[in-house]
Scaffold this motif. Structure first.
Motif, PDB file in Angstrom:
ATOM      1  N   MET A  52       0.954  -1.170   0.018  1.00 23.84           N
ATOM      2  CA  MET A  52       0.029  -0.023   0.212  1.00 23.84           C
ATOM      3  C   MET A  52       1.017   1.148  -0.292  1.00 23.84           C
ATOM      4  SD  MET A  52      -3.159  -0.442   0.212  1.00 23.84           S
ATOM      5  CE  MET A  52      -4.328  -1.747   0.235  1.00 23.84           C
ATOM      6  N   GLU A  53       0.705   2.128  -0.881  1.00 23.21           N
ATOM      7  CA  GLU A  53       1.291   3.348  -0.888  1.00 23.21           C
ATOM      8  C   GLU A  53       0.692   4.355   0.393  1.00 23.21           C
ATOM      9  OE1 GLU A  53       1.546   4.313  -5.514  1.00 23.21           O
ATOM     10  OE2 GLU A  53       0.316   5.644  -4.682  1.00 23.21           O
ATOM     11  N   LYS A  54       1.817   5.074   0.852  1.00 18.10           N
ATOM     12  CA  LYS A  54       1.535   6.026   1.797  1.00 18.10           C
ATOM     13  C   LYS A  54       1.764   7.452   1.290  1.00 18.10           C
ATOM     14  CE  LYS A  54       4.275   4.595   4.970  1.00 18.10           C
ATOM     15  NZ  LYS A  54       4.810   3.011   5.284  1.00 18.10           N
ATOM     16  N   SER A  55       1.084   8.522   1.805  1.00 23.75           N
ATOM     17  CA  SER A  55       1.131   9.832   1.374  1.00 23.75           C
ATOM     18  C   SER A  55       1.232  10.736   2.492  1.00 23.75           C
ATOM     19  CB  SER A  55       0.290  10.387   0.397  1.00 23.75           C
ATOM     20  OG  SER A  55       0.444  11.887   0.035  1.00 23.75           O
ATOM     21  N   LEU A  56       2.142  11.726   2.582  1.00 26.90           N
ATOM     22  CA  LEU A  56       1.965  12.719   3.624  1.00 26.90           C
ATOM     23  C   LEU A  56       1.381  14.113   3.194  1.00 26.90           C
ATOM     24  CD1 LEU A  56       3.008  13.610   6.708  1.00 26.90           C
ATOM     25  CD2 LEU A  56       4.502  14.732   5.286  1.00 26.90           C
ATOM     26  N   ILE A  57       0.357  14.428   3.874  1.00 28.02           N
ATOM     27  CA  ILE A  57      -0.310  15.632   3.732  1.00 28.02           C
ATOM     28  C   ILE A  57      -0.077  16.549   4.623  1.00 28.02           C
ATOM     29  CG2 ILE A  57      -2.666  16.745   3.219  1.00 28.02           C
ATOM     30  CD1 ILE A  57      -3.678  13.802   2.446  1.00 28.02           C
ATOM     31  N   ILE A  58       0.087  17.876   4.219  1.00 27.57           N
ATOM     32  CA  ILE A  58       0.509  18.785   5.342  1.00 27.57           C
ATOM     33  C   ILE A  58      -0.555  20.072   4.749  1.00 27.57           C
ATOM     34  CG2 ILE A  58       1.835  20.625   6.630  1.00 27.57           C
ATOM     35  CD1 ILE A  58       4.166  18.843   5.493  1.00 27.57           C
ATOM     36  N   LEU A  59      -1.449  20.589   5.901  1.00 27.50           N
ATOM     37  CA  LEU A  59      -2.313  21.742   5.731  1.00 27.50           C
ATOM     38  C   LEU A  59      -1.357  22.629   6.271  1.00 27.50           C
ATOM     39  CD1 LEU A  59      -4.384  19.372   5.190  1.00 27.50           C
ATOM     40  CD2 LEU A  59      -6.010  20.680   6.476  1.00 27.50           C
ATOM     41  N   LYS A  60      -0.960  23.535   5.397  1.00 25.57           N
ATOM     42  CA  LYS A  60      -0.062  24.506   5.846  1.00 25.57           C
ATOM     43  C   LYS A  60      -0.627  25.498   6.609  1.00 25.57           C
ATOM     44  CE  LYS A  60       2.607  23.548   1.547  1.00 25.57           C
ATOM     45  NZ  LYS A  60       3.180  23.998   0.373  1.00 25.57           N
ATOM     46  N   PRO A  61       0.251  26.566   7.041  1.00 23.51           N
ATOM     47  CA  PRO A  61      -0.149  27.367   8.009  1.00 23.51           C
ATOM     48  C   PRO A  61      -1.295  28.366   7.488  1.00 23.51           C
ATOM     49  CG  PRO A  61       2.227  27.325   8.321  1.00 23.51           C
ATOM     50  CD  PRO A  61       1.871  26.437   7.267  1.00 23.51           C
ATOM     51  N   ASP A  62      -1.457  28.753   6.428  1.00 23.54           N
ATOM     52  CA  ASP A  62      -2.404  29.495   5.824  1.00 23.54           C
ATOM     53  C   ASP A  62      -3.697  28.641   5.784  1.00 23.54           C
ATOM     54  OD1 ASP A  62      -0.908  27.763   3.820  1.00 23.54           O
ATOM     55  OD2 ASP A  62      -1.964  28.849   2.230  1.00 23.54           O
ATOM     56  N   ILE A  87      -3.146  11.578  11.997  1.00 25.13           N
ATOM     57  CA  ILE A  87      -3.074  12.962  11.949  1.00 25.13           C
ATOM     58  C   ILE A  87      -2.720  13.627  13.338  1.00 25.13           C
ATOM     59  CG2 ILE A  87      -5.764  12.589  12.704  1.00 25.13           C
ATOM     60  CD1 ILE A  87      -6.624  14.653  10.791  1.00 25.13           C
ATOM     61  N   LYS A  88      -2.143  14.932  13.256  1.00 25.83           N
ATOM     62  CA  LYS A  88      -1.737  15.609  14.290  1.00 25.83           C
ATOM     63  C   LYS A  88      -1.500  17.170  13.936  1.00 25.83           C
ATOM     64  CE  LYS A  88       3.014  14.359  14.304  1.00 25.83           C
ATOM     65  NZ  LYS A  88       4.255  13.558  14.885  1.00 25.83           N
ATOM     66  N   LEU A  89      -1.972  17.811  14.910  1.00 22.27           N
ATOM     67  CA  LEU A  89      -1.768  19.256  14.979  1.00 22.27           C
ATOM     68  C   LEU A  89      -0.256  19.541  15.215  1.00 22.27           C
ATOM     69  CD1 LEU A  89      -3.115  22.286  14.236  1.00 22.27           C
ATOM     70  CD2 LEU A  89      -3.432  22.390  16.618  1.00 22.27           C
ATOM     71  N   SER A  90       0.477  20.320  14.384  1.00 19.80           N
ATOM     72  CA  SER A  90       2.095  20.406  14.984  1.00 19.80           C
ATOM     73  C   SER A  90       2.448  21.804  14.709  1.00 19.80           C
ATOM     74  CB  SER A  90       2.746  19.207  14.278  1.00 19.80           C
ATOM     75  OG  SER A  90       4.020  19.275  14.528  1.00 19.80           O
ATOM     76  N   GLN A  91       3.610  21.889  15.333  1.00 13.66           N
ATOM     77  CA  GLN A  91       4.392  23.438  14.888  1.00 13.66           C
ATOM     78  C   GLN A  91       5.539  22.703  14.256  1.00 13.66           C
ATOM     79  OE1 GLN A  91       3.643  26.837  15.351  1.00 13.66           O
ATOM     80  NE2 GLN A  91       5.484  26.975  13.902  1.00 13.66           N
ATOM     81  N   VAL A  92       6.043  22.940  12.983  1.00 14.42           N
ATOM     82  CA  VAL A  92       7.213  22.534  12.473  1.00 14.42           C
ATOM     83  C   VAL A  92       8.370  23.273  13.017  1.00 14.42           C
ATOM     84  CG1 VAL A  92       8.403  21.904  10.052  1.00 14.42           C
ATOM     85  CG2 VAL A  92       5.877  21.633  10.578  1.00 14.42           C
ATOM     86  N   SER A  93       9.395  22.349  13.151  1.00 17.44           N
ATOM     87  CA  SER A  93      10.618  22.929  13.728  1.00 17.44           C
ATOM     88  C   SER A  93      11.393  23.262  12.579  1.00 17.44           C
ATOM     89  CB  SER A  93      11.472  22.188  14.868  1.00 17.44           C
ATOM     90  OG  SER A  93      11.957  21.120  13.881  1.00 17.44           O
ATOM     91  N   SER A  94      12.623  24.382  12.782  1.00 18.07           N
ATOM     92  CA  SER A  94      13.336  24.442  11.877  1.00 18.07           C
ATOM     93  C   SER A  94      14.337  23.460  11.211  1.00 18.07           C
ATOM     94  CB  SER A  94      14.192  25.786  12.007  1.00 18.07           C
ATOM     95  OG  SER A  94      15.150  25.959  11.011  1.00 18.07           O
ATOM     96  N   GLU A  95      14.645  22.557  12.020  1.00 15.89           N
ATOM     97  CA  GLU A  95      15.226  21.356  11.711  1.00 15.89           C
ATOM     98  C   GLU A  95      14.301  20.731  10.951  1.00 15.89           C
ATOM     99  OE1 GLU A  95      17.083  17.262  14.004  1.00 15.89           O
ATOM    100  OE2 GLU A  95      16.642  19.211  15.348  1.00 15.89           O
ATOM    101  N   LEU A  96      13.214  20.056  11.242  1.00 15.66           N
ATOM    102  CA  LEU A  96      12.245  19.269  10.603  1.00 15.66           C
ATOM    103  C   LEU A  96      11.907  20.006   9.368  1.00 15.66           C
ATOM    104  CD1 LEU A  96      10.700  16.860  10.190  1.00 15.66           C
ATOM    105  CD2 LEU A  96       8.934  17.873  11.494  1.00 15.66           C
ATOM    106  N   VAL A 141      -0.844  17.549  10.109  1.00 11.18           N
ATOM    107  CA  VAL A 141      -0.150  16.669   9.588  1.00 11.18           C
ATOM    108  C   VAL A 141      -0.828  15.399   9.518  1.00 11.18           C
ATOM    109  CG1 VAL A 141       2.133  15.631   9.043  1.00 11.18           C
ATOM    110  CG2 VAL A 141       2.003  17.933  10.357  1.00 11.18           C
ATOM    111  N   VAL A 142      -1.118  15.006   8.279  1.00  9.77           N
ATOM    112  CA  VAL A 142      -1.985  13.606   7.977  1.00  9.77           C
ATOM    113  C   VAL A 142      -1.166  12.564   7.088  1.00  9.77           C
ATOM    114  CG1 VAL A 142      -4.214  13.087   7.025  1.00  9.77           C
ATOM    115  CG2 VAL A 142      -3.994  15.351   7.885  1.00  9.77           C
ATOM    116  N   PHE A 166       5.848  11.137  11.603  1.00 11.66           N
ATOM    117  CA  PHE A 166       5.310  10.334  12.513  1.00 11.66           C
ATOM    118  C   PHE A 166       6.229   9.153  12.888  1.00 11.66           C
ATOM    119  CE2 PHE A 166       1.630  12.094  10.019  1.00 11.66           C
ATOM    120  CZ  PHE A 166       0.691  12.206  10.816  1.00 11.66           C
ATOM    121  N   SER A 167       6.069   8.939  14.141  1.00  6.34           N
ATOM    122  CA  SER A 167       6.686   7.626  14.618  1.00  6.34           C
ATOM    123  C   SER A 167       5.748   6.412  14.233  1.00  6.34           C
ATOM    124  CB  SER A 167       7.064   7.437  16.124  1.00  6.34           C
ATOM    125  OG  SER A 167       5.764   7.494  16.641  1.00  6.34           O
TER     126      SER A 167
END
Length: 149
Positions: free
Chosen positions: A1-11, A35-44, A72-73, A131-132
């Motif tokens: 099965m394929e996986k995809s990352l979807i990010i609903l960006k700050p806007d 699925i989780k609400l997150s603050q993306v770090s500069s490193e990430l 992040v989904v 995601f872990s």
């Protein structure tokens, strides 16, 4: 099965578009596995956008994705990359078809609302960045038999 990352960006988050966007993705029959609400770090952000490092727009990408919370989904399924990308629309909202997320909600390429993995390999890599394995939930849905053969 394929996986995809979807990010609903700050806007997308700031404009209150989480619900409408997730509704469209879920209506396509996509299976959310994380699925989780997150603050993306500069490193990430640097890891995520590393392929663009050295390009003139790289600093802007990092600044933008770290400027506020994102949703992040992770989704999984047959042909999920193609399904998600066709639902999201062209990178530049001006060129995105009506009926797509960017075509209906986007206005400017610099604020294009959403990220979606562009290949199965990148999908695997990006999901693992955000995601872990413990955060990914795989379960059967009774509706799955009515979505794919």
């Amino acid at each position: 099965m394929e996986k995809s990352l979807i990010i609903l960006k700050p806007d997308a988050v700031q404009r209150g578009l989480i619900g409408p966007i997730l509704t469209r993705l879920e209506a396509r029959g996509l299976k959310f596995i994380g699925i989780k609400l997150s603050q993306v770090s500069s490193e990430l952000a640097h890891k995520h956008y590393g392929v663009h490092e050295g390009k003139p727009f790289f600093a802007g990408l990092v600044s933008y994705i770290t400027s506020g919370p994102v949703l992040v989904v992770a989704v999984e399924g047959k042909d999920v990359i193609e399904i998600v990308r066709s639902t999201v629309g062209a990178t530049n909202p001006v060129k995105a078809a009506p009926g797509t997320i960017r075509g209906d909600f986007g206005v400017n390429i610099g604020r294009n609302l959403i990220h979606a993995s562009d290949s199965p390999e990148n999908g695997d890599h990006e999901v693992a960045l955000f995601f872990s394995s413990e955060e990914l939930i795989r379960s059967e849905r009774s509706v799955d038999q009515w979505i794919t053969e």
